[in-house]
Design an enzyme around this catalytic site. Structure first.
Site, PDB file in Angstrom:
ATOM      1  CG  ASP A  14      27.609  -6.484  -1.308  1.00  0.00           C
ATOM      2  OD1 ASP A  14      27.451  -5.249  -1.264  1.00  0.00           O
ATOM      3  OD2 ASP A  14      27.515  -7.146  -2.358  1.00  0.00           O
ATOM      4  N   GLY A  15      25.921  -4.946   1.118  1.00  0.00           N
ATOM      5  CA  GLY A  15      24.498  -4.684   1.348  1.00  0.00           C
ATOM      6  C   GLY A  15      24.196  -3.482   2.230  1.00  0.00           C
ATOM      7  CG  ASN A  16      27.262  -1.529   4.448  1.00  0.00           C
ATOM      8  OD1 ASN A  16      26.929  -2.548   5.009  1.00  0.00           O
ATOM      9  ND2 ASN A  16      28.495  -1.050   4.485  1.00  0.00           N
ATOM     10  NE  ARG A  18      22.277  -4.655  -2.154  1.00  0.00           N
ATOM     11  CZ  ARG A  18      22.920  -5.805  -2.310  1.00  0.00           C
ATOM     12  NH1 ARG A  18      22.241  -6.894  -2.615  1.00  0.00           N
ATOM     13  NH2 ARG A  18      24.222  -5.867  -2.176  1.00  0.00           N
ATOM     14  NE  ARG A  27      25.288   4.023  -1.759  1.00  0.00           N
ATOM     15  CZ  ARG A  27      25.292   2.711  -2.006  1.00  0.00           C
ATOM     16  NH1 ARG A  27      24.161   2.117  -2.347  1.00  0.00           N
ATOM     17  NH2 ARG A  27      26.382   2.014  -1.933  1.00  0.00           N
ATOM     18  CG  HIS A  31      28.614   2.956   3.999  1.00  0.00           C
ATOM     19  ND1 HIS A  31      28.654   1.706   3.415  1.00  0.00           N
ATOM     20  CD2 HIS A  31      28.486   3.842   2.980  1.00  0.00           C
ATOM     21  CE1 HIS A  31      28.568   1.838   2.096  1.00  0.00           C
ATOM     22  NE2 HIS A  31      28.453   3.118   1.813  1.00  0.00           N
ATOM     23  CB  THR A  61      41.139  -1.412  -6.592  1.00  0.00           C
ATOM     24  OG1 THR A  61      40.616  -2.689  -6.988  1.00  0.00           O
ATOM     25  CG2 THR A  61      42.420  -1.654  -5.824  1.00  0.00           C
ATOM     26  CD  GLU A  62      37.666  -3.170  -8.613  1.00  0.00           C
ATOM     27  OE1 GLU A  62      37.549  -3.666  -7.472  1.00  0.00           O
ATOM     28  OE2 GLU A  62      38.686  -3.337  -9.313  1.00  0.00           O
ATOM     29  CG  LEU A 126      40.644 -12.008  15.548  1.00  0.00           C
ATOM     30  CD1 LEU A 126      40.256 -13.387  14.984  1.00  0.00           C
ATOM     31  CD2 LEU A 126      39.377 -11.146  15.627  1.00  0.00           C
ATOM     32  NE  ARG A 181      29.063  -9.087  -7.986  1.00  0.00           N
ATOM     33  CZ  ARG A 181      27.751  -8.903  -8.132  1.00  0.00           C
ATOM     34  NH1 ARG A 181      27.006  -9.787  -8.771  1.00  0.00           N
ATOM     35  NH2 ARG A 181      27.165  -7.816  -7.651  1.00  0.00           N
ATOM     36  CB  SER A 183      33.716  -8.462  -5.913  1.00  0.00           C
ATOM     37  OG  SER A 183      32.382  -8.695  -6.209  1.00  0.00           O
TER      38      SER A 183
HETATM   39  C1  FPP Z   1      29.182  -2.735   0.730  1.00  0.00           C
HETATM   40  O1  FPP Z   1      27.914  -2.160   0.822  1.00  0.00           O
HETATM   41  C2  FPP Z   1      30.069  -2.195   1.679  1.00  0.00           C
HETATM   42  C3  FPP Z   1      31.297  -1.631   1.476  1.00  0.00           C
HETATM   43  C4  FPP Z   1      31.612  -0.467   0.609  1.00  0.00           C
HETATM   44  C5  FPP Z   1      32.420  -2.209   2.220  1.00  0.00           C
HETATM   45  C6  FPP Z   1      32.187  -2.343   3.691  1.00  0.00           C
HETATM   46  C7  FPP Z   1      32.127  -1.056   4.391  1.00  0.00           C
HETATM   47  C8  FPP Z   1      31.631  -0.941   5.643  1.00  0.00           C
HETATM   48  C9  FPP Z   1      31.119  -2.078   6.443  1.00  0.00           C
HETATM   49  C10 FPP Z   1      31.572   0.432   6.202  1.00  0.00           C
HETATM   50  C11 FPP Z   1      32.421   0.654   7.354  1.00  0.00           C
HETATM   51  C12 FPP Z   1      33.780   0.132   7.243  1.00  0.00           C
HETATM   52  C13 FPP Z   1      34.734   0.347   8.160  1.00  0.00           C
HETATM   53  C14 FPP Z   1      35.970  -0.439   8.175  1.00  0.00           C
HETATM   54  C15 FPP Z   1      34.526   1.340   9.208  1.00  0.00           C
HETATM   55  P1  FPP Z   1      27.333  -1.464  -0.478  1.00  0.00           P
HETATM   56  O2  FPP Z   1      27.409   0.007  -0.287  1.00  0.00           O
HETATM   57  O3  FPP Z   1      28.027  -1.991  -1.683  1.00  0.00           O
HETATM   58  O4  FPP Z   1      25.860  -1.963  -0.423  1.00  0.00           O
HETATM   59  P2  FPP Z   1      24.858  -2.133  -1.669  1.00  0.00           P
HETATM   60  O5  FPP Z   1      25.452  -3.213  -2.541  1.00  0.00           O
HETATM   61  O6  FPP Z   1      23.596  -2.564  -1.007  1.00  0.00           O
HETATM   62  O7  FPP Z   1      24.771  -0.805  -2.336  1.00  0.00           O
END
Ligand code: FPP
Length: 227
Positions: A14-16, A18, A27, A31, A61-62, A126, A181, A183
Protein backbone atom coordinates in the site's frame (compact mmCIF):
# COMPACT_ATOMS: atom_id res chain seq x y z
CA UNK A 1 14.63 -20.37 22.56
CA UNK A 2 13.32 -21.74 19.26
CA UNK A 3 12.82 -19.15 16.59
CA UNK A 4 9.54 -19.02 14.67
CA UNK A 5 9.94 -20.38 11.18
CA UNK A 6 8.70 -18.11 8.40
CA UNK A 7 7.45 -20.15 5.47
CA UNK A 8 4.56 -18.13 4.11
CA UNK A 9 4.81 -14.35 3.95
CA UNK A 10 1.96 -12.18 2.69
CA UNK A 11 2.14 -8.47 1.95
CA UNK A 12 -0.46 -5.78 1.37
CA UNK A 13 1.51 -3.38 -0.81
CA UNK A 14 0.00 0.00 0.00
CA UNK A 15 1.03 3.61 -0.53
CA UNK A 16 2.01 3.87 -4.20
CA UNK A 17 -0.33 6.83 -4.73
CA UNK A 18 0.93 8.73 -1.69
CA UNK A 19 4.54 8.08 -2.69
CA UNK A 20 3.85 9.68 -6.07
CA UNK A 21 1.90 12.60 -4.57
CA UNK A 22 4.76 13.43 -2.21
CA UNK A 23 6.93 13.86 -5.30
CA UNK A 24 4.30 15.70 -7.35
CA UNK A 25 4.21 12.77 -9.75
CA UNK A 26 1.23 10.98 -11.25
CA UNK A 27 -0.15 8.07 -9.21
CA UNK A 28 0.89 5.77 -12.03
CA UNK A 29 4.59 6.57 -11.36
CA UNK A 30 4.03 5.21 -7.85
CA UNK A 31 2.73 1.97 -9.29
CA UNK A 32 5.75 1.71 -11.61
CA UNK A 33 8.14 2.19 -8.73
CA UNK A 34 6.02 -0.28 -6.73
CA UNK A 35 6.57 -2.93 -9.39
CA UNK A 36 10.36 -2.48 -8.95
CA UNK A 37 9.95 -3.00 -5.22
CA UNK A 38 8.11 -6.25 -5.94
CA UNK A 39 11.15 -7.50 -7.83
CA UNK A 40 13.60 -6.61 -5.00
CA UNK A 41 11.43 -8.15 -2.30
CA UNK A 42 10.79 -11.29 -4.34
CA UNK A 43 14.50 -11.86 -4.91
CA UNK A 44 15.16 -11.35 -1.20
CA UNK A 45 12.49 -13.95 -0.36
CA UNK A 46 13.86 -16.43 -2.92
CA UNK A 47 17.23 -16.23 -1.21
CA UNK A 48 15.85 -16.40 2.32
CA UNK A 49 16.48 -19.71 4.04
CA UNK A 50 12.96 -20.55 5.18
CA UNK A 51 10.48 -18.57 3.05
CA UNK A 52 8.70 -20.82 0.58
CA UNK A 53 5.76 -18.68 -0.45
CA UNK A 54 5.28 -14.94 -0.96
CA UNK A 55 1.69 -13.84 -1.57
CA UNK A 56 1.25 -10.26 -2.75
CA UNK A 57 -1.98 -8.28 -2.97
CA UNK A 58 -1.67 -6.74 -6.42
CA UNK A 59 -5.29 -5.95 -7.37
CA UNK A 60 -8.36 -6.23 -5.18
CA UNK A 61 -11.98 -6.76 -6.16
CA UNK A 62 -12.50 -3.16 -4.97
CA UNK A 63 -9.72 -1.67 -7.13
CA UNK A 64 -12.08 -1.55 -10.15
CA UNK A 65 -13.61 1.54 -8.47
CA UNK A 66 -10.49 3.56 -9.32
CA UNK A 67 -10.47 6.00 -12.27
CA UNK A 68 -10.57 4.19 -15.62
CA UNK A 69 -7.12 5.38 -16.71
CA UNK A 70 -5.56 4.07 -13.48
CA UNK A 71 -7.21 0.65 -13.81
CA UNK A 72 -6.08 0.50 -17.46
CA UNK A 73 -2.55 1.46 -16.43
CA UNK A 74 -2.44 -1.19 -13.70
CA UNK A 75 -3.60 -3.84 -16.19
CA UNK A 76 -0.86 -2.85 -18.67
CA UNK A 77 1.77 -2.74 -15.93
CA UNK A 78 0.68 -6.12 -14.70
CA UNK A 79 0.97 -7.65 -18.15
CA UNK A 80 4.39 -6.06 -18.68
CA UNK A 81 5.47 -7.36 -15.27
CA UNK A 82 4.21 -10.92 -15.69
CA UNK A 83 5.89 -11.24 -19.12
CA UNK A 84 9.00 -9.22 -18.26
CA UNK A 85 9.78 -11.09 -15.05
CA UNK A 86 10.10 -14.46 -16.72
CA UNK A 87 13.94 -14.29 -17.01
CA UNK A 88 14.13 -13.34 -13.31
CA UNK A 89 11.81 -16.19 -12.32
CA UNK A 90 13.91 -18.66 -14.30
CA UNK A 91 17.26 -17.33 -13.08
CA UNK A 92 16.15 -17.29 -9.46
CA UNK A 93 14.20 -20.57 -9.65
CA UNK A 94 10.90 -18.90 -8.70
CA UNK A 95 7.49 -20.34 -9.49
CA UNK A 96 4.83 -17.78 -10.44
CA UNK A 97 1.14 -18.24 -9.67
CA UNK A 98 -1.96 -16.05 -9.72
CA UNK A 99 -5.00 -16.36 -7.47
CA UNK A 100 -8.35 -14.57 -7.60
CA UNK A 101 -11.01 -14.25 -10.27
CA UNK A 102 -9.08 -13.28 -13.38
CA UNK A 103 -12.01 -14.02 -15.71
CA UNK A 104 -12.63 -10.25 -16.05
CA UNK A 105 -9.10 -9.60 -17.34
CA UNK A 106 -8.31 -9.25 -21.04
CA UNK A 107 -7.52 -12.36 -23.07
CA UNK A 108 -3.97 -11.21 -23.56
CA UNK A 109 -3.36 -10.61 -19.83
CA UNK A 110 -4.87 -14.00 -18.97
CA UNK A 111 -2.65 -15.61 -21.58
CA UNK A 112 0.47 -13.90 -20.16
CA UNK A 113 -0.47 -15.16 -16.69
CA UNK A 114 -1.08 -18.72 -17.93
CA UNK A 115 2.17 -18.74 -19.96
CA UNK A 116 4.32 -17.56 -17.07
CA UNK A 117 2.59 -19.98 -14.68
CA UNK A 118 3.25 -22.84 -17.07
CA UNK A 119 6.88 -21.93 -17.81
CA UNK A 120 7.78 -21.60 -14.12
CA UNK A 121 5.72 -24.58 -12.90
CA UNK A 122 8.70 -26.70 -11.90
CA UNK A 123 10.71 -23.94 -10.17
CA UNK A 124 11.24 -24.70 -6.51
CA UNK A 125 13.06 -22.01 -4.54
CA UNK A 126 10.07 -19.75 -3.94
CA UNK A 127 6.46 -19.54 -5.07
CA UNK A 128 5.43 -15.97 -5.75
CA UNK A 129 1.64 -15.64 -5.76
CA UNK A 130 -0.04 -12.51 -7.06
CA UNK A 131 -3.56 -11.97 -5.76
CA UNK A 132 -5.43 -10.47 -8.72
CA UNK A 133 -9.04 -9.33 -8.67
CA UNK A 134 -8.94 -11.05 -5.34
CA UNK A 135 -11.27 -10.69 -2.37
CA UNK A 136 -11.08 -12.86 0.75
CA UNK A 137 -14.83 -13.21 1.25
CA UNK A 138 -15.32 -14.00 -2.41
CA UNK A 139 -12.65 -16.70 -2.17
CA UNK A 140 -14.38 -18.36 0.82
CA UNK A 141 -17.79 -18.24 -0.89
CA UNK A 142 -16.35 -19.82 -4.04
CA UNK A 143 -14.59 -22.48 -1.96
CA UNK A 144 -17.79 -23.40 -0.09
CA UNK A 145 -19.64 -23.62 -3.40
CA UNK A 146 -16.95 -25.98 -4.75
CA UNK A 147 -17.34 -28.22 -1.67
CA UNK A 148 -21.13 -28.28 -2.10
CA UNK A 149 -20.85 -29.00 -5.84
CA UNK A 150 -18.51 -31.92 -5.06
CA UNK A 151 -21.06 -33.28 -2.51
CA UNK A 152 -18.38 -33.17 0.18
CA UNK A 153 -18.97 -32.57 3.84
CA UNK A 154 -18.51 -28.94 4.91
CA UNK A 155 -15.47 -28.83 7.18
CA UNK A 156 -12.41 -26.68 7.81
CA UNK A 157 -10.37 -29.21 5.84
CA UNK A 158 -12.66 -29.37 2.81
CA UNK A 159 -13.06 -25.58 2.64
CA UNK A 160 -9.32 -25.06 3.21
CA UNK A 161 -8.52 -27.37 0.32
CA UNK A 162 -10.99 -25.66 -1.99
CA UNK A 163 -9.48 -22.19 -1.50
CA UNK A 164 -7.48 -20.52 -4.29
CA UNK A 165 -4.33 -20.44 -2.19
CA UNK A 166 -2.48 -23.74 -2.25
CA UNK A 167 -0.77 -22.99 1.07
CA UNK A 168 -3.32 -22.47 3.74
CA UNK A 169 -1.61 -20.70 6.60
CA UNK A 170 0.18 -17.39 6.51
CA UNK A 171 2.89 -16.97 9.13
CA UNK A 172 3.46 -13.26 8.76
CA UNK A 173 1.32 -10.61 7.11
CA UNK A 174 2.79 -7.15 6.49
CA UNK A 175 0.97 -4.00 5.41
CA UNK A 176 2.89 -0.95 4.32
CA UNK A 177 1.96 2.75 4.42
CA UNK A 178 0.62 3.00 7.97
CA UNK A 179 -2.88 1.60 7.40
CA UNK A 180 -3.80 -1.06 9.93
CA UNK A 181 -6.49 -3.21 8.34
CA UNK A 182 -6.77 -6.38 6.28
CA UNK A 183 -9.00 -4.96 3.51
CA UNK A 184 -10.55 -8.33 2.64
CA UNK A 185 -7.17 -9.99 2.06
CA UNK A 186 -6.63 -13.71 2.77
CA UNK A 187 -9.18 -13.72 5.58
CA UNK A 188 -9.22 -17.48 6.09
CA UNK A 189 -5.46 -17.92 5.76
CA UNK A 190 -4.60 -15.14 8.21
CA UNK A 191 -6.47 -16.64 11.20
CA UNK A 192 -3.23 -17.17 13.11
CA UNK A 193 -0.89 -14.86 11.20
CA UNK A 194 1.42 -12.52 12.99
CA UNK A 195 0.73 -9.00 11.76
CA UNK A 196 3.26 -6.25 11.09
CA UNK A 197 2.51 -2.69 10.03
CA UNK A 198 5.05 -0.19 8.80
CA UNK A 199 4.70 3.51 7.93
CA UNK A 200 6.95 3.01 4.91
CA UNK A 201 5.16 3.51 1.58
CA UNK A 202 5.42 0.45 -0.68
CA UNK A 203 7.75 2.01 -3.30
CA UNK A 204 10.21 2.81 -0.47
CA UNK A 205 9.93 -0.60 1.20
CA UNK A 206 13.25 -2.44 1.10
CA UNK A 207 14.77 -5.86 1.68
CA UNK A 208 16.62 -4.33 4.63
CA UNK A 209 13.39 -3.30 6.35
CA UNK A 210 11.83 -6.67 5.58
CA UNK A 211 14.82 -8.34 7.17
CA UNK A 212 14.27 -6.34 10.38
CA UNK A 213 10.54 -7.23 10.44
CA UNK A 214 11.37 -10.92 9.96
CA UNK A 215 13.86 -10.88 12.84
CA UNK A 216 11.15 -9.41 15.06
CA UNK A 217 8.68 -12.08 13.86
CA UNK A 218 11.13 -14.87 14.61
CA UNK A 219 11.25 -13.85 18.26
CA UNK A 220 7.50 -13.45 18.80
CA UNK A 221 5.59 -15.76 21.10
CA UNK A 222 3.14 -17.69 18.87
CA UNK A 223 0.68 -19.65 20.99
CA UNK A 224 -2.21 -20.45 18.60
CA UNK A 225 -4.65 -20.15 21.49
CA UNK A 226 -2.60 -22.33 23.82
CA UNK A 227 -0.57 -21.15 26.79
C1 FPP B 1 -1.68 0.37 -3.40
O1 FPP B 1 -1.26 1.69 -3.58
C2 FPP B 1 -1.28 -0.46 -4.46
C3 FPP B 1 -2.04 -1.28 -5.24
C4 FPP B 1 -3.19 -0.88 -6.08
C5 FPP B 1 -1.65 -2.69 -5.30
C6 FPP B 1 -0.21 -2.93 -5.61
C7 FPP B 1 0.16 -2.57 -6.98
C8 FPP B 1 1.45 -2.42 -7.37
C9 FPP B 1 2.61 -2.62 -6.47
C10 FPP B 1 1.67 -2.00 -8.77
C11 FPP B 1 2.34 -2.97 -9.60
C12 FPP B 1 1.86 -4.34 -9.48
C13 FPP B 1 2.29 -5.35 -10.25
C14 FPP B 1 2.02 -6.75 -9.91
C15 FPP B 1 3.09 -5.07 -11.44
P1 FPP B 1 -2.38 2.81 -3.60
O2 FPP B 1 -2.56 3.26 -5.01
O3 FPP B 1 -3.60 2.32 -2.92
O4 FPP B 1 -1.67 3.91 -2.76
P2 FPP B 1 -2.39 5.07 -1.90
O5 FPP B 1 -3.16 4.36 -0.80
O6 FPP B 1 -1.23 5.84 -1.38
O7 FPP B 1 -3.26 5.83 -2.84
Amino acid sequence: MNKNRLEHLAIIMDGNGRWAKQRSLKRTSGHEKGAETIRDITIYCANHQTIQTLTLYAFSTENWKRPKYEVAFLMKLLERYVRGELPTYQRENIRFMAIGDISKFSDSLRKSIADTEEKTRTNTKLTQILALNYGGRNEVVRAVQKVIDAHQEISEESIGEALDTPYENIDLLIRTSGEQRLSNYLLWQSSYSELAFTQTLWPDFSAMELDTIIHDFELRDRRYGGI
